[in-house]
Design a protein around this motif. Structure first.
Motif, PDB file in Angstrom:
ATOM      1  N   ALA A 117       0.837  -1.205   0.000  1.00 52.83           N
ATOM      2  CA  ALA A 117       0.000   0.000   0.000  1.00 52.83           C
ATOM      3  C   ALA A 117       0.870   1.253   0.000  1.00 52.83           C
ATOM      4  O   ALA A 117       0.592   2.212  -0.728  1.00 52.83           O
ATOM      5  N   GLY A 177      -7.688   1.821   4.529  1.00 51.04           N
ATOM      6  CA  GLY A 177      -8.564   1.223   3.520  1.00 51.04           C
ATOM      7  C   GLY A 177      -7.788   0.476   2.450  1.00 51.04           C
ATOM      8  O   GLY A 177      -8.170  -0.625   2.042  1.00 51.04           O
ATOM      9  N   ALA A 178      -6.688   1.072   2.025  1.00 52.07           N
ATOM     10  CA  ALA A 178      -5.868   0.454   0.984  1.00 52.07           C
ATOM     11  C   ALA A 178      -5.300  -0.881   1.470  1.00 52.07           C
ATOM     12  O   ALA A 178      -5.320  -1.883   0.748  1.00 52.07           O
ATOM     13  N   MET A 194      -6.497  -2.779   3.956  1.00 48.96           N
ATOM     14  CA  MET A 194      -7.592  -3.735   4.147  1.00 48.96           C
ATOM     15  C   MET A 194      -7.997  -4.364   2.814  1.00 48.96           C
ATOM     16  O   MET A 194      -8.284  -5.554   2.753  1.00 48.96           O
ATOM     17  N   LYS A 195      -8.004  -3.567   1.737  1.00 47.74           N
ATOM     18  CA  LYS A 195      -8.359  -4.086   0.407  1.00 47.74           C
ATOM     19  C   LYS A 195      -7.398  -5.173  -0.035  1.00 47.74           C
ATOM     20  O   LYS A 195      -7.793  -6.131  -0.694  1.00 47.74           O
ATOM     21  N   ILE A 196      -6.121  -5.015   0.312  1.00 48.57           N
ATOM     22  CA  ILE A 196      -5.112  -6.004  -0.068  1.00 48.57           C
ATOM     23  C   ILE A 196      -5.224  -7.241   0.832  1.00 48.57           C
ATOM     24  O   ILE A 196      -5.150  -8.378   0.367  1.00 48.57           O
ATOM     25  N   ASN A 209      -7.850  -8.342   2.970  1.00 50.61           N
ATOM     26  CA  ASN A 209      -9.097  -9.108   3.060  1.00 50.61           C
ATOM     27  C   ASN A 209      -9.193 -10.343   2.170  1.00 50.61           C
ATOM     28  O   ASN A 209      -9.509 -11.423   2.664  1.00 50.61           O
ATOM     29  N   PRO A 210      -8.905 -10.230   0.849  1.00 52.38           N
ATOM     30  CA  PRO A 210      -9.009 -11.443   0.024  1.00 52.38           C
ATOM     31  C   PRO A 210      -8.020 -12.534   0.456  1.00 52.38           C
ATOM     32  O   PRO A 210      -8.318 -13.714   0.340  1.00 52.38           O
TER      33      PRO A 210
END
Length: 154
Positions: free
Chosen positions: A113, A125-126, A128-130, A132-133
């Motif tokens: 990030a 947020g950036a 978490m986006k990385i 989570n998956p």
């Protein structure tokens, strides 16, 4: 191919035969939650295994929270029961990541990030986006967020 829902159903039938009250009541409640989810929309539908996992995860989280609440309220017996039900459900979930594994995944995501230019509060947020998956179903959202906050705070 056996679906996760049919596996729960088979295990429930086995638990009833074995007169395993804890397992049968836990599985019965979980299957009820799945059915409720299936009829929640405009049309009745079959949940995918992933969706069933989400329901089981939610049910397991409820048990954990209830166990904590009972323990704080000095109701050890009820807390034990909730914990035991949570363990029945945990058997159907992917193995949870250890703190070390989770820290490693988050640390890597923080690097990614930052390399992409995410800084300050926006970085959360950036990251978490990385993350989570990569940790889907293997670590609870609140736990992930806490580690991300900690590592971002440095």
């Amino acid at each position: 191919m056996t679906t996760l829902k049919s596996k729960l159903q088979e295990d429930l039938n086995a638990a009833i035969k074995e007169r395993d009250e804890l397992r049968s009541s836990t599985l019965r409640l979980t299957l009820a939650a799945i059915t409720k989810e299936e009829v929640a929309g405009k049309e009745k539908r079959e949940l995918s295994d992933d969706e069933v996992l989400k329901v089981i995860t939610k049910e397991a989280k409820k048990r954990r929270e209830a166990a904590d609440a009972f323990a704080q309220g000095g109701r050890a017996e009820s807390a034990e029961r909730e914990k035991a039900e949570g363990e029945v459900l945990a058997a159907y979930l992917p193995k949870q990541l250890s703190d070390e594994e989770l820290n490693g995944i988050v640390a890597q995501a923080v690097e990614e990030a930052k390399a992409a230019g995410a800084e300050g509060p926006r970085a959360m947020g950036a990251v978490m986006k990385i993350v989570n998956p990569k940790v889907a179903g293997q670590a609870e959202g609140g736990r992930v967020a806490a580690v991300v906050k900690k590592l971002l705070a440095g």
